[in-house]
Design a protein around this motif. Structure first.
Motif, PDB file in Angstrom:
ATOM      1  N   SER A 278       0.850  -1.185   0.000  1.00 40.28           N
ATOM      2  CA  SER A 278       0.000   0.000   0.000  1.00 40.28           C
ATOM      3  C   SER A 278       0.891   1.241   0.000  1.00 40.28           C
ATOM      4  CB  SER A 278      -0.903   0.014   1.233  1.00 40.28           C
ATOM      5  OG  SER A 278      -1.568   1.262   1.344  1.00 40.28           O
ATOM      6  N   PRO A 279       1.009   1.941  -1.119  1.00 40.33           N
ATOM      7  CA  PRO A 279       1.905   3.103  -1.163  1.00 40.33           C
ATOM      8  C   PRO A 279       1.442   4.248  -0.275  1.00 40.33           C
ATOM      9  CG  PRO A 279       0.582   3.006  -3.151  1.00 40.33           C
ATOM     10  CD  PRO A 279       0.303   1.739  -2.399  1.00 40.33           C
ATOM     11  N   GLU A 280       0.145   4.327   0.005  1.00 35.96           N
ATOM     12  CA  GLU A 280      -0.365   5.408   0.837  1.00 35.96           C
ATOM     13  C   GLU A 280      -0.188   5.126   2.329  1.00 35.96           C
ATOM     14  OE1 GLU A 280      -4.402   5.874  -0.449  1.00 35.96           O
ATOM     15  OE2 GLU A 280      -3.854   7.435  -1.889  1.00 35.96           O
ATOM     16  N   ARG A 281      -0.310   3.856   2.730  1.00 38.93           N
ATOM     17  CA  ARG A 281      -0.331   3.534   4.157  1.00 38.93           C
ATOM     18  C   ARG A 281       1.005   3.049   4.703  1.00 38.93           C
ATOM     19  NH1 ARG A 281      -4.496  -0.686   5.334  1.00 38.93           N
ATOM     20  NH2 ARG A 281      -4.187   0.063   7.451  1.00 38.93           N
ATOM     21  N   LEU A 282       1.754   2.323   3.881  1.00 39.69           N
ATOM     22  CA  LEU A 282       2.978   1.701   4.371  1.00 39.69           C
ATOM     23  C   LEU A 282       3.991   2.700   4.927  1.00 39.69           C
ATOM     24  CD1 LEU A 282       4.433  -0.974   4.770  1.00 39.69           C
ATOM     25  CD2 LEU A 282       5.375  -0.740   2.466  1.00 39.69           C
ATOM     26  N   PRO A 283       4.228   3.856   4.266  1.00 36.73           N
ATOM     27  CA  PRO A 283       5.221   4.785   4.819  1.00 36.73           C
ATOM     28  C   PRO A 283       4.904   5.254   6.243  1.00 36.73           C
ATOM     29  CG  PRO A 283       4.744   5.336   2.541  1.00 36.73           C
ATOM     30  CD  PRO A 283       3.731   4.300   2.942  1.00 36.73           C
ATOM     31  N   GLY A 284       3.619   5.380   6.579  1.00 34.77           N
ATOM     32  CA  GLY A 284       3.252   5.798   7.928  1.00 34.77           C
ATOM     33  C   GLY A 284       3.688   4.803   8.984  1.00 34.77           C
ATOM     34  N   PHE A 285       3.699   3.508   8.618  1.00 32.68           N
ATOM     35  CA  PHE A 285       4.161   2.481   9.546  1.00 32.68           C
ATOM     36  C   PHE A 285       5.683   2.421   9.588  1.00 32.68           C
ATOM     37  CE2 PHE A 285      -0.109   1.006   8.408  1.00 32.68           C
ATOM     38  CZ  PHE A 285      -0.639   0.733   9.665  1.00 32.68           C
ATOM     39  N   LYS A 286       6.322   2.696   8.464  1.00 33.94           N
ATOM     40  CA  LYS A 286       7.778   2.625   8.408  1.00 33.94           C
ATOM     41  C   LYS A 286       8.445   3.807   9.101  1.00 33.94           C
ATOM     42  CE  LYS A 286       9.091  -0.305   4.534  1.00 33.94           C
ATOM     43  NZ  LYS A 286      10.060  -1.031   5.334  1.00 33.94           N
TER      44      LYS A 286
END
Length: 526
Positions: free
Chosen positions: A130-138
């Motif tokens: 998920s390009p929109e959600r994954l960075p927030g977790f990383k």
């Protein structure tokens, strides 16, 4: 190959095979499954493939310079070098029916090689994260960086989807994401929900449960905070402090990091965690799974999570995080009985500080109900026999070949074709428009598509020869070619690319309009 026509398929991936990450492993498995179904499969990579890939023709581009990421180099090579330089067929003599790309890692190269050379082929684009959600977790402590990466990666995916004929989500969660991203484009292609295949292994036979510790196994990079292994280790300590014997083994650490990570996880787990080095040996992973009482996937977010279905293929119980494609699949009552799937899923608390306690509770219940959970895992294993890699390959080809032209206009998102993979590789029409989560869409209509329902060609390609072979000494930034392409080299339009001698049966898509190029990436994108 009943009800299937042999397809010429080109798969692009910067690297492929065991031990290289989730996308390379997925790519190897789906490529071999396509070949096992009788299709003519060619795989083009940057890094030389090491073993495996039975039945697949392997090709590589020129080695990438040290300072260039493989995915950027792959796109540059396929647009500036004639395909025959890599051992691919001359487009004037033979085309491909289907070209497959994987997210931003090889999606730009897939649309580029189609638009530049194999203009009659269809492009099927996989979404793996998920390009929109994954960075927030990383990057939980750096919102600005997370937002910048989310915007950049989402833009890349949207550009590719605007050029693709079919977008495929790996599991329900990513299919929802793919439909959402594609729906913002001028043209919205068909979406297809694919279920990653499960290899059915001999059922694990266990003796009567003894009073020893519950043996848990976690597979993945122990130095990646996204995997949630620190939460799992703390949950193990909490249980042992309460007198509930549990031991956790984590497999997935680079050799050089084993001592430091062993010390860290021993502290977090109260001495009840063992850290093992990463292994590329399939038998080593199989043995780890078969020795475990249960396999856990405590990731904070997971696009799908092949670990879960891999364990269930052995009949080993699993616990997976709620925010994952595997959880969505296990909770889909249209596929799996709730009494079998729901116990496998650990709810994600609204307050992250309660995560350790949630996992401790789920593991404790697993230990208390282990005989029942083992029996349920055995039943899940039987269900997953209808979701093999070959079944996934069958649904992928059928969904790609039967897809109509992308929808256009103000209501394109609502009109776009949407399908899901059913048991035995059947392709079912989805019952609701893109953007609706699979858990809310209701039962898919029982309409099975076959390759014989291929769409009539609406336009004939005007063939012409390319005046000269393109050249370019420097690789362009990600998707520069894909974003800039308009009608050049596209079927149904006058083209400057080399024509093909193929009479492809798929629909002829209209020329795709140019959309803005996304921000240029800065530095590594991993």
């Amino acid at each position: 190959m009943p009800d299937e026509q042999r397809q010429r398929i080109l798969v692009l991936c910067d690297e492929s095979g065991m031990g290289l990450g989730g996308v390379p492993v997925f790519n190897e498995q789906i490529s071999m499954a396509l070949a096992a179904r009788g299709h003519d499969v060619t795989l083009l990579t940057v890094k030389q493939v090491q073993g495996g890939h039975e039945g697949v023709t392997l090709r590589t581009v020129q080695p990438a310079p040290e300072n260039i990421e493989g995915r950027h180099w792959l796109e540059q090579q396929v647009t500036t070098q004639h395909p025959t330089a890599f051992g691919l067929p001359d487009p004037r003599e033979q085309s491909f029916d289907l070209i497959i790309g994987h997210s931003r890692f090889s999606g730009p190269a897939a649309v580029a090689i189609r638009d530049t050379w194999y203009t009659e082929a269809r492009v099927t684009h996989f979404l793996h994260t998920s390009p929109e959600r994954l960075p927030g977790f990383k990057y939980p402590n750096n919102p600005a960086r997370a937002a910048e990466k989310a915007a950049r990666d989402s833009s890349i995916e949207q550009v590719i989807m605007n050029r693709a004929d079919v977008v495929v989500g790996v599991g329900p969660l990513l299919t929802e994401e793919a439909r959402k991203l594609a729906s913002t484009n001028p043209q919205v292609p068909t979406s297809h929900e694919l279920v990653p295949g499960t290899a059915i292994e001999p059922l694990v036979q266990r003796a009567q449960q003894q009073n020893g510790p519950l043996q848990l196994l976690a597979l993945g990079r122990a130095d990646d905070a996204l995997k949630g292994f620190e939460d799992a280790a703390q949950a193990v300590k909490l249980l042992n402090d309460r007198g509930v014997a549990v031991h956790l083994t984590i497999r997935g650490v680079p050799d050089a990091k084993v001592p430091d990570l062993q010390q860290r996880f021993s502290q977090l787990g109260g001495g009840n965690v063992t850290v093992l080095s990463f292994s590329t040996e399939r038998d080593a992973i199989r043995n780890d799974i078969r020795r475990a009482d249960a396999v856990i996937m405590p990731s904070k977010h997971e696009g799908f999570g092949l670990v879960a279905t891999e364990a269930l293929g052995h009949g080993v119980p699993v616990l997976v995080n709620e925010d994952s494609g595997a959880a969505r699949f296990l909770q889909d009552a249209n596929r799996i009985a709730p009494e079998l799937g729901i116990p496998c899923v650990v709810p994600e608390p609204a307050d992250p500080s309660l995560r350790v306690a949630k996992w401790a509770t789920a593991v404790h219940q697993m230990k208390e109900q282990l005989p029942e959970r083992i029996a349920q895992a055995s039943q899940l294993r039987e269900i997953l026999k209808s979701y093999s890699w070959e079944h996934a390959a069958t649904s992928l080809v059928q969904a790609s070949v039967t897809a109509p032209a992308p929808a256009t206009g103000a209501s394109a998102a609502q009109q776009a074709h949407a399908t899901v993979q059913g048991p035995e590789g059947t392709v079912l029409l989805s019952g609701s428009p893109p953007g609706i989560p699979p858990t809310q869409r209701g039962t898919a209509t029982t309409v099975t598509l076959t390759v014989n329902q291929t769409i009539q060609v609406t336009q004939q390609m005007t063939q012409s020869t390319q005046a000269s072979q393109p050249t370019g000494p420097h690789p362009q930034p990600p998707i520069a070619k894909a974003a800039a392409l308009t009608s050049r080299g596209r079927r149904g339009t006058a083209t400057t690319a080399q024509g093909t001698g193929s009479n492809h049966q798929g629909s002829a898509s209209q020329a795709r309009p140019q959309i803005p190029q996304p921000p240029k990436p800065q530095g590594p994108s991993h």
